[in-house]
Enzyme design. Structure first.
Site, PDB file in Angstrom:
ATOM      1  N   GLY A 355       0.857  -0.858  -0.306  1.00  0.00           N
ATOM      2  CA  GLY A 355       0.051   0.045   0.182  1.00  0.00           C
ATOM      3  C   GLY A 355       1.266   1.200  -0.300  1.00  0.00           C
ATOM      4  N   GLY A 357       1.661   4.578   1.786  1.00  0.00           N
ATOM      5  CA  GLY A 357       1.156   5.713   2.795  1.00  0.00           C
ATOM      6  C   GLY A 357       1.451   7.197   2.523  1.00  0.00           C
ATOM      7  N   GLY A 358       1.322   7.843   4.077  1.00  0.00           N
ATOM      8  CA  GLY A 358       1.397   8.968   3.494  1.00  0.00           C
ATOM      9  C   GLY A 358       2.957   9.781   2.834  1.00  0.00           C
ATOM     10  N   GLU A 361       5.744   4.200  -0.262  1.00  0.00           N
ATOM     11  CA  GLU A 361       5.288   3.376  -0.321  1.00  0.00           C
ATOM     12  C   GLU A 361       5.842   1.522   0.534  1.00  0.00           C
ATOM     13  OE1 GLU A 361       6.363   2.653  -4.228  1.00  0.00           O
ATOM     14  OE2 GLU A 361       4.735   3.469  -5.307  1.00  0.00           O
ATOM     15  N   VAL A 362       4.914   1.186   0.470  1.00  0.00           N
ATOM     16  CA  VAL A 362       5.536   0.037   1.989  1.00  0.00           C
ATOM     17  C   VAL A 362       4.704  -1.496   0.972  1.00  0.00           C
ATOM     18  CG1 VAL A 362       4.841  -1.187   3.839  1.00  0.00           C
ATOM     19  CG2 VAL A 362       3.718   1.105   3.575  1.00  0.00           C
ATOM     20  N   ASP A 472       1.299  11.353  13.673  1.00  0.00           N
ATOM     21  CA  ASP A 472       0.156  10.753  12.820  1.00  0.00           C
ATOM     22  C   ASP A 472      -0.862  10.115  13.034  1.00  0.00           C
ATOM     23  OD1 ASP A 472      -0.637  11.389  10.263  1.00  0.00           O
ATOM     24  OD2 ASP A 472       0.784  10.411   9.492  1.00  0.00           O
TER      25      ASP A 472
END
Ligand code: NAG
Ligand code: NAG
Ligand code: NAG
Ligand code: NAG
Ligand code: NAG
Length: 668
Positions: A355, A357-358, A361-362, A472
């Site tokens: 996915g 994220g802010g 990429e993971v 966050d």
């Protein structure tokens, strides 16, 4: 006057004719351009045309060929005169292709008629019946490049003195005595390299000396024979001097490049080596086109292969290039090599993509021993600050709480930071909350997760060695492990971006809808974390994002809508319809706690320690109402952001950098 001139011209012509047609020694030929008239050539012998003067070629690559080059006129020794001579010549023997040749000889002979001679191993001088009998009348200095056992040759690379017979009277392997090194050094006759030969004869002593081109005449001769009576050999005092060569079933190119000759050693003129003709390798010429083409092709292939290897090397180097600095030494064990991560994620392949994220990429990765990890690639331009950031992540590794996603290590590349953490097989919570195609989580599970996260955050704020602010908190950053326990991830990430204390110059970071109003002016604090946690509570209970721009105005903002419900005394209606079995009281408690934490005023919010007490039911919520100050009030930021940024409700990717000036201006 004219008479004198005519006389002078006649004298000049006479001188010219004399120098042209007579080869009275001493003479020296640095090449053979001017020697044509002085030489008697037969067989394959010819003077090759060449710019600046050509060499004398005795044989070319023709089978069973002889070549002779002798002085036109014999040299006559007067009866009073001692019979002696000195000569110095430079020759070059080139193999023709794969084969060697028989070699050549310097010859002193009573005639230039060699019609009885045989080619092959007899140098164009002898024949099979030449057995040393005086009928042959030849002295030869042979440079023999073929081994003929029947002629008692010692090797295929020797020099010999032949008297009336191809069987040498005296021979030695080709070598020269190096005065400098004090020993004999081998010379390869059939190398194509120019070789100097000196032959000196005086008082029945014949010396033969050999040396490579650049070497001075050695002080010791290679061969020295003291029993040579030249007048007896040629049977007279008139003799022809010259060269002879032959090919047989094996062949070679035989060249004389320069020749100096004199009756006495003292008057021998020296050869100017710099003026000698160059011998080109005719065997190369023969196959020039194909071999050149082949050479070019081979070079091209070699070049391409080298290029490919180099390219591959550079590619790999580049592919796996990392940034490592001195200060990172201390973090050695935490450092992952980029190569290992690259391999673990199969080259950051799409199949391993988890996915976005802010902050990056993971990817899922499998390290050795089938250990699964999550690798986050954070692109990061600034070099400065990285050191502090890495120090912080390292420090964060010491954070141990069962509800934190363990950070395993990092890797640094140019403009990129890679964070390795434990892999959470069930992904992030936001999918379960907002993605209606996914099975929703029952209420009791949600309460467990809330408790997990509250406890993790409280740990960060109070129990860790130093206060750690997450910055966050949101459903997207809550991960679910294999047993669906809530785990707080991504802490410290926003730190990478808002370094520095001065809020007017730094971009505040967070996610719209979760950002406490004072974040812009005061910077992050435990209070801003509590605010975001409040919004997170509402998300979990209501199953929707804090801001949904597609919804009607009264429902658009989660905080105001929940508060409205409470005002209308139907707080529980704000809940996610997919909660399953739930306790109204418990849902209302969580919603109220969410509103309390998301209080506009930081001082109105509880601490995380208190929050833990509330969610665990160990403490009752303080008394407050929907119209209490700061409750259910939107941050000016959230409101101002919506129209201009047109957030899409379906997009979970609403993390952004909000620069102070923009928001501050709008906020007023
Ligand atoms: C060698 O020389 C002979 C004449 O002596 C000539 O006919 C022949 O073509 C030459 N061969 C080569 C390969 O130069
Ligand atoms: C060499 O051969 C000739 C005949 O061709 C013969 O008369 C003579 O005796 C031979 N000499 C030697 C030394 O063998
Ligand atoms: C060999 O050479 C000699 C002269 O050198 C000659 O008299 C003799 O006939 C030759 N023999 C043969 C077989 O050609
Ligand atoms: C000459 O060289 C060969 C090998 O090239 C060797 O076998 C032989 O012993 C050498 N002879 C002398 C006299 O050095
Ligand atoms: C031949 O060589 C020997 C030994 O170096 C030397 O003594 C002699 O003078 C030389 N003779 C000639 C004619 O070069």
């Amino acid at each position: 006057m004219t008479k004198g001139l005519v006389l002078r011209m006649v004298l000049m012509i006479c001188y010219f004719l004399r120098s042209s047609f007579q080869q009275e020694p001493p003479f020296v030929y640095n090449n053979f351009d001017q020697a044509g008239n002085n030489l008697h050539l037969d067989g394959g012998a010819r003077i090759l045309p060449q710019h600046g003067g050509g060499p004398l070629q005795l044989t070319n690559a023709t089978l069973r060929q002889m070549g002779h080059a002798f002085l036109q006129q014999p040299i006559d020794y007067k009866p009073s005169e001692p019979v002696s001579f000195s000569t110095h010549f430079v020759c070059a023997l080139l193999p023709a292709g794969e084969t060697s040749g028989h070699g050549m000889a310097f010859v002193v002979s009573h005639s230039t008629d060699f019609t009885h001679a045989e080619p092959t191993r007899f140098f164009g001088i002898f024949n099979t019946s030449s057995n040393g009998s005086t009928s042959t009348r030849v002295l030869a200095i042979e440079l023999d490049t073929a081994l003929a056992p029947e002629l008692k040759d010692i090797s295929d690379n020797h020099v010999g003195i032949d008297v009336n017979s191809p069987v040498s009277k005296l021979s030695a392997n080709a070598s020269y005595f190096s005065d400098r090194e004090g020993r004999n050094i081998d010379v390869k006759l059939l190398s194509g390299d120019p070789i100097q030969v000196w032959v000196d004869y005086q008082g029945n002593t014949l010396n033969v000396t050999l040396a490579p081109l650049k070497v001075q005449k050695p002080s010791r001769p290679l061969l020295s024979s003291t029993s040579i009576d030249l007048t007896e050999i040629v049977q007279g005092r008139r003799m022809f001097f010259g060269f002879s060569g032959a090919t047989g079933s094996i062949m070679s190119y035989q060249y004389i490049l320069g020749w100096s000759f004199s009756k006495t050693m003292a008057s021998l003129q020296s050869i100017d080596i710099s003026k000698l003709p160059k011998v080109h390798h005719p065997s190369n010429n023969k196959h020039q086109a194909p071999s050149l083409a082949l050479d070019a092709l081979l070079s091209l292939i070699a070049f391409l292969v080298l290029g490919l290897l180099f390219g591959a090397y550079m590619y790999r180097r580049n592919l796996y290039a990392e940034v490592r600095e001195e200060w990172e030494k201390d973090y050695g064990p935490l450092r992952y090599s980029y190569k290992s991560l690259y391999k673990a994620t199969k080259g950051f392949s799409k199949n391993e993509f988890l996915g976005r994220g802010g902050f990056g990429e993971v990817y899922r990765g499998t390290l050795s021993k089938s250990r699964e990890v999550a690798v986050k690639r954070v692109s990061h331009d600034g070099e400065e600050g990285t050191k502090q950031f890495v120090a912080e992540i390292v420090c964060m590794r010491s954070l141990k709480h069962r509800s934190l996603v363990p950070l395993l290590g990092y890797c640094r590349r140019k403009r990129e930071l890679l964070l390795v953490s434990e892999y959470m097989p069930n992904g992030s919570l936001d999918h379960y909350l907002f993605d209606h195609s996914k099975t929703s989580l029952p209420w009791w599970r949600r309460v467990m997760i809330v408790k997990d996260i509250a406890s993790a955050l409280s740990y960060l704020h109070t129990e860790a060695d130093q206060v750690v602010i997450h910055r966050d908190i949101k459903a997207a950053n809550v991960m679910l492990d294999a047993e669906l326990n809530g785990r707080l991830g991504d802490f410290g990430m926003s730190r990478l971006y808002d370094r520095g204390a001065d809020p007017t110059t730094t971009a505040a970071v967070g996610t719209v809808g979760y950002m406490a109003p004072e974040l812009i002016t005061m910077g992050p604090s435990t209070g801003t974390d509590v605010y975001a946690f409040g919004v997170f509570l509402l998300e979990v209970a209501c199953g929707r994002r804090p801001v949904e721009s597609t919804l009607s105005a009264e429902k658009r903002f989660l905080i105001t809508w929940v508060c409205d419900c409470w005002r209308r005394s139907c707080l529980v209606d704000a809940r996610d319809p997919r909660l399953g079995e739930f306790s109204v009281q418990e849902v209302e408690r969580v919603l109220k706690l969410g509103l309390l934490c998301a209080n506009l005023a930081p001082e109105g919010r509880p601490s995380m320690e208190q929050v833990v007490q509330y969610v665990n039911g160990n403490m009752d919520l303080p008394e407050f109402w929907p119209h209490s100050p700061g409750i259910g009030v939107l941050t000016p930021m959230a409101v101002s952001q919506i129209p201009s940024l047109s957030l899409s409700s379906s997009s979970g990717n609403n993390s952004m950098f909000v620069t102070h000036s923009v928001v501050y201006g709008r906020g007023r």
